[in-house]
Design a protein around this motif. Structure first.
Motif, PDB file in Angstrom:
ATOM      1  N   ILE A  41      22.851 -33.405 -13.228  1.00  0.00           N
ATOM      2  CA  ILE A  41      22.732 -34.733 -13.813  1.00  0.00           C
ATOM      3  C   ILE A  41      23.569 -34.785 -15.091  1.00  0.00           C
ATOM      4  O   ILE A  41      23.500 -33.879 -15.929  1.00  0.00           O
ATOM      5  N   SER A  42      24.325 -35.852 -15.247  1.00  0.00           N
ATOM      6  CA  SER A  42      25.102 -36.014 -16.481  1.00  0.00           C
ATOM      7  C   SER A  42      24.195 -36.501 -17.604  1.00  0.00           C
ATOM      8  O   SER A  42      23.071 -36.963 -17.372  1.00  0.00           O
ATOM      9  N   LYS A  43      24.686 -36.430 -18.825  1.00  0.00           N
ATOM     10  CA  LYS A  43      23.920 -36.900 -19.976  1.00  0.00           C
ATOM     11  C   LYS A  43      23.593 -38.381 -19.844  1.00  0.00           C
ATOM     12  O   LYS A  43      22.455 -38.814 -20.066  1.00  0.00           O
ATOM     13  N   HIS A  69      22.674 -27.224 -15.078  1.00  0.00           N
ATOM     14  CA  HIS A  69      23.026 -28.046 -16.239  1.00  0.00           C
ATOM     15  C   HIS A  69      24.494 -28.443 -16.145  1.00  0.00           C
ATOM     16  O   HIS A  69      25.341 -27.653 -15.709  1.00  0.00           O
ATOM     17  N   ASN A  70      24.792 -29.647 -16.553  1.00  0.00           N
ATOM     18  CA  ASN A  70      26.140 -30.188 -16.373  1.00  0.00           C
ATOM     19  C   ASN A  70      27.202 -29.443 -17.179  1.00  0.00           C
ATOM     20  O   ASN A  70      28.384 -29.550 -16.893  1.00  0.00           O
ATOM     21  N   HIS A  71      26.795 -28.682 -18.176  1.00  0.00           N
ATOM     22  CA  HIS A  71      27.768 -27.917 -18.966  1.00  0.00           C
ATOM     23  C   HIS A  71      27.945 -26.484 -18.441  1.00  0.00           C
ATOM     24  O   HIS A  71      28.772 -25.734 -18.954  1.00  0.00           O
ATOM     25  N   ASP A  72      27.175 -26.104 -17.419  1.00  0.00           N
ATOM     26  CA  ASP A  72      27.205 -24.730 -16.909  1.00  0.00           C
ATOM     27  C   ASP A  72      28.328 -24.557 -15.885  1.00  0.00           C
ATOM     28  O   ASP A  72      28.107 -24.563 -14.672  1.00  0.00           O
ATOM     29  N   ILE A  77      27.561 -23.551  -7.848  1.00  0.00           N
ATOM     30  CA  ILE A  77      28.249 -24.665  -7.188  1.00  0.00           C
ATOM     31  C   ILE A  77      29.653 -24.904  -7.738  1.00  0.00           C
ATOM     32  O   ILE A  77      30.375 -25.770  -7.235  1.00  0.00           O
ATOM     33  N   SER A  78      30.049 -24.125  -8.743  1.00  0.00           N
ATOM     34  CA  SER A  78      31.408 -24.253  -9.271  1.00  0.00           C
ATOM     35  C   SER A  78      32.405 -23.396  -8.501  1.00  0.00           C
ATOM     36  O   SER A  78      33.598 -23.417  -8.796  1.00  0.00           O
ATOM     37  N   THR A 105      38.004 -31.777 -14.336  1.00  0.00           N
ATOM     38  CA  THR A 105      36.833 -30.887 -14.198  1.00  0.00           C
ATOM     39  C   THR A 105      36.273 -30.451 -15.552  1.00  0.00           C
ATOM     40  O   THR A 105      36.072 -29.269 -15.814  1.00  0.00           O
ATOM     41  N   ALA A 106      35.988 -31.410 -16.409  1.00  0.00           N
ATOM     42  CA  ALA A 106      35.463 -31.124 -17.742  1.00  0.00           C
ATOM     43  C   ALA A 106      33.959 -30.878 -17.737  1.00  0.00           C
ATOM     44  O   ALA A 106      33.398 -30.496 -18.755  1.00  0.00           O
ATOM     45  N   SER A 107      33.307 -31.100 -16.611  1.00  0.00           N
ATOM     46  CA  SER A 107      31.870 -30.888 -16.491  1.00  0.00           C
ATOM     47  C   SER A 107      31.586 -30.191 -15.171  1.00  0.00           C
ATOM     48  O   SER A 107      32.455 -30.109 -14.293  1.00  0.00           O
ATOM     49  N   LEU A 108      30.358 -29.708 -15.017  1.00  0.00           N
ATOM     50  CA  LEU A 108      30.011 -29.058 -13.753  1.00  0.00           C
ATOM     51  C   LEU A 108      30.051 -30.059 -12.600  1.00  0.00           C
ATOM     52  O   LEU A 108      30.447 -29.708 -11.495  1.00  0.00           O
TER      53      LEU A 108
END
Length: 199
Positions: A41-43, A69-72, A77-78, A105-108
Motif C-alpha cells: 500500500i502506498s502512503k 512496506h512500500n519502501h522495502d 516481490i521485487s 521504480t522509486a517504490s516497491l
C-alpha cells in the motif's frame, strides 16, 4: 528434498486514487480462494483507505497473507525469481501509473509492477481518473504496449446493480477473471432472447 510451494501468489497494490473499496474487496474474496496474497500500500493509499472506508491499515493488512512496506525494495516481490501470477493495482492512481510506465521504480509498488512486466506476467491496473487528458491516454497506451491491462472501474449496468457493493463486486470478479481466479462475483452474460416477431 523439500518440494517447492506451488500455491499461486498474487500481488495486490493499493495506491492513493479514489476507489479503495475495490482493493479491500479483492483481499476479502481472495481469503477464501487458494491464492497467497502479497499486499503493498502506498502512503496516499493508506490515507484514502481511512477516508473512504473507515478501515485502518491494520484492518487491511490482516486480510493479506503477506504484507510488504512500500519502501522495502528488498522484498520478495521485487525479484523476478519470486514466482507470482502477476499483480493487480486497485485502485491505481495516475502517479503510480506514470511511475510504472517510466520504469523509475522509486517504490516497491512500481518495482513489483516493473518485475511483473519484465517477466511477462499479468499486470492489471485499475486506473481511476476522469476526465483524461492526452498524457494520461498516451501513458495508458504505452503501458498496454508493454503488456499491462488497463482496466478502469467501469460499472456494468446490464447486471442491474441495486447498490454500490453490487458494482464493486462485479468489477472485482471481472478483474480476477483476468488471472483465471473464480470467486463467484461476476454475473455472466446470459444473452438477450430476441423479441417474438423481431427481424
Amino acid at each position: 528434498m523439500k518440494l517447492p510451494d506451488m500455491t499461486p501468489r498474487l500481488i495486490v497494490g493499493i495506491s492513493g486514487a479514489s476507489g479503495a473499496a475495490y482493493g479491500v474487496r479483492i483481499l476479502e474474496v481472495l481469503q477464501q480462494a487458494p491464492v497467497e496474497t502479497h499486499l503493498v500500500i502506498s502512503k496516499a493509499g493508506r490515507l484514502t483507505l481511512m477516508h473512504e472506508t473507515g478501515l485502518r491499515q491494520n484492518d487491511i493488512e490482516r486480510m493479506a497473507n503477506v504484507v510488504h512496506h512500500n519502501h522495502d525494495i528488498g522484498a520478495t516481490i521485487s525479484s523476478g525469481s519470486f514466482r507470482t501470477l502477476g499483480m493487480i493495482v486497485a485502485p491505481c492512481s495516475v502517479k503510480t501509473m506514470s511511475e510504472i510506465a517510466s520504469g523509475m521504480t522509486a517504490s516497491l509498488m512500481s518495482r513489483a509492477a516493473d518485475v511483473v512486466l519484465k517477466e511477462r506476467r499479468r499486470l492489471v491496473l485499475m486506473v481511476r481518473e476522469t476526465p483524461l487528458h492526452r498524457n494520461h491516454l498516451r501513458t495508458m497506451s504505452e503501458l498496454s504496449e508493454l503488456g499491462a491491462v488497463i482496466a478502469p472501474p467501469v460499472p456494468a449496468l446490464y447486471t442491474h446493480p441495486e447498490c454500490v457493493q453490487d458494482i464493486v463486486d462485479h468489477t472485482v470478479g471481472r478483474l480476477l477473471d483476468l488471472f483465471d481466479i473464480e470467486v463467484g462475483l461476476a454475473e455472466r452474460w446470459p444473452g438477450i432472447a430476441p423479441e417474438i416477431g423481431a427481424r
